[in-house]
Write an enzyme that holds these catalytic residues in place. Structure first.
Site, short mmCIF file in Angstrom:
data_model
loop_
_atom_site.label_atom_id
_atom_site.label_comp_id
_atom_site.label_asym_id
_atom_site.label_seq_id
_atom_site.Cartn_x
_atom_site.Cartn_y
_atom_site.Cartn_z
N TYR A 71 0.87 -1.18 0.00
CA TYR A 71 0.00 0.00 0.00
C TYR A 71 0.91 1.24 0.00
O TYR A 71 1.33 1.71 1.06
CB TYR A 71 -0.88 0.03 1.25
CG TYR A 71 -2.01 -0.97 1.30
CD1 TYR A 71 -2.31 -1.80 0.24
CD2 TYR A 71 -2.79 -1.09 2.45
CE1 TYR A 71 -3.35 -2.71 0.30
CE2 TYR A 71 -3.84 -2.00 2.53
CZ TYR A 71 -4.11 -2.81 1.45
OH TYR A 71 -5.14 -3.71 1.53
N PHE A 221 -14.02 -3.89 0.48
CA PHE A 221 -14.93 -3.22 -0.47
C PHE A 221 -16.39 -3.35 -0.04
O PHE A 221 -17.29 -3.45 -0.86
CB PHE A 221 -14.76 -3.75 -1.90
CG PHE A 221 -13.41 -3.49 -2.50
CD1 PHE A 221 -12.69 -2.36 -2.15
CD2 PHE A 221 -12.85 -4.37 -3.41
CE1 PHE A 221 -11.44 -2.11 -2.70
CE2 PHE A 221 -11.61 -4.13 -3.97
CZ PHE A 221 -10.90 -2.99 -3.62
N GLY A 225 -18.29 -1.84 -3.01
CA GLY A 225 -18.99 -2.86 -3.78
C GLY A 225 -18.28 -3.16 -5.08
O GLY A 225 -17.07 -3.36 -5.12
#
Length: 297
Positions: A71, A221, A225
């Site tokens: 990340y 998520f 989504g």
């Protein structure tokens, strides 16, 4: 019910991760700390704001942070930001990281780690986070790794025995891969893409099976989504109607729905915005009725 900050993460309840680490069910995902757009090196966050968000998360009672060495943006690393903002770490803070995917120093995706390379990836997380042992390491799985999951989890078990890892989890798995992973070592959490209107076939059953086995189910998520890394998704009329009834945002309803799926569900919404952080934490206090859950299904 109207939800306003400051509502703390305590409202979401707790789960014993690995049977010993008490974490609040609303946590924090660090993926968006390095930049507004995940894995886009041209998107660089404001360092001071990212540090404020992390510190505010702890002030709001969050004690479960999800991160990874991959990340990062061109100027920011999620792990480095976490270390700068929060070290020395509170005793109750659980930091979960993951291995498998890799990016080179320019940010381009490279070949995923081999089992014999996992030690180096674990040690990189330790260096960046300034820790001597990682609370939980998730093995992220793809189609190349899944046939050999026992070998990968076995390599992590060796690092656990060496004192570098406390617990092992797996990510992006189905019931078969989870079962084979558990044959190699105890698994404390499953981190899969899952949320209202999204998720792989069988994940609802997997979530319930994990609960029966004392394994945490950690959706990623849950808000975005199908939008994934890009963020956001079109909200249905049912989501908007339930949100209006609770004086809440659709994103808060998505998080609340996620938490309602089982006592072992741990949400890890990520943001670089302090206001969104407070809203995400407040979602842990929303209680949906059976009728609302049916309408959202």
């Amino acid at each position: 019910m109207t939800i306003h900050s400051p509502v703390t993460a305590a409202a979401s309840g707790t789960w014993l991760l690995g049977g010993e680490l008490s974490v609040r069910r609303i946590g924090f995902g660090a993926m968006r700390l390095p930049g507004r757009v995940a894995f886009d090196n041209s998107s660089v966050s404001d360092r001071d704001q990212s540090i404020r968000v992390l510190r505010r998360a702890l002030e709001l009672g969050v004690n479960h942070i999800d991160t990874a060495a991959f990340y990062f943006s061109s100027l920011r690393s999620a792990n480095e930001l976490i270390c700068s903002a929060l070290a020395p770490y509170p005793d109750d803070l659980v930091i979960v990281t993951k291995v498998g995917p890799r990016r080179d120093r320019s940010g381009a995706w490279t070949d995923w780690a081999r089992p014999d390379e996992l030690r180096g990836d674990v040690e990189e997380n330790l260096r960046q986070l300034g820790r001597d042992r990682l609370d939980v390491v998730n093995m992220r799985v793809n189609e190349r790794i899944s046939p050999y999951i026992e070998e990968y989890v076995g390599a992590l078990a060796e690092l656990r025995d060496a004192g570098l890892i406390r617990h092992i989890g797996v990510s992006d798995v189905d019931a078969d891969v989870l079962g084979r992973a558990r044959s190699a070592a105890p698994i404390v959490c499953v981190q899969n893409r899952f949320g209202l209107g999204t998720g792989r076939d069988g994940d609802a059953e997997l979530l319930r099976s994990c609960a029966e086995s004392g394994i945490a189910f950690v959706p990623f998520f849950a808000i975005a989504g199908s939008g994934g890394h890009a963020g956001g998704t079109a909200d249905t009329p049912a989501v908007r109607e339930v949100a209006a009834a609770h004086d809440a945002s659709p994103a808060q309803i998505r998080l609340a729905w996620t938490l309602h799926q089982g006592p072992n569900v741990l949400a890890i919404p990520g943001t670089g915005d302090p206001e969104h952080l407070a809203q995400n934490v407040a979602a842990g206090a929303i209680r949906l009725t059976d009728d609302e859950l049916s309408a959202l299904a």
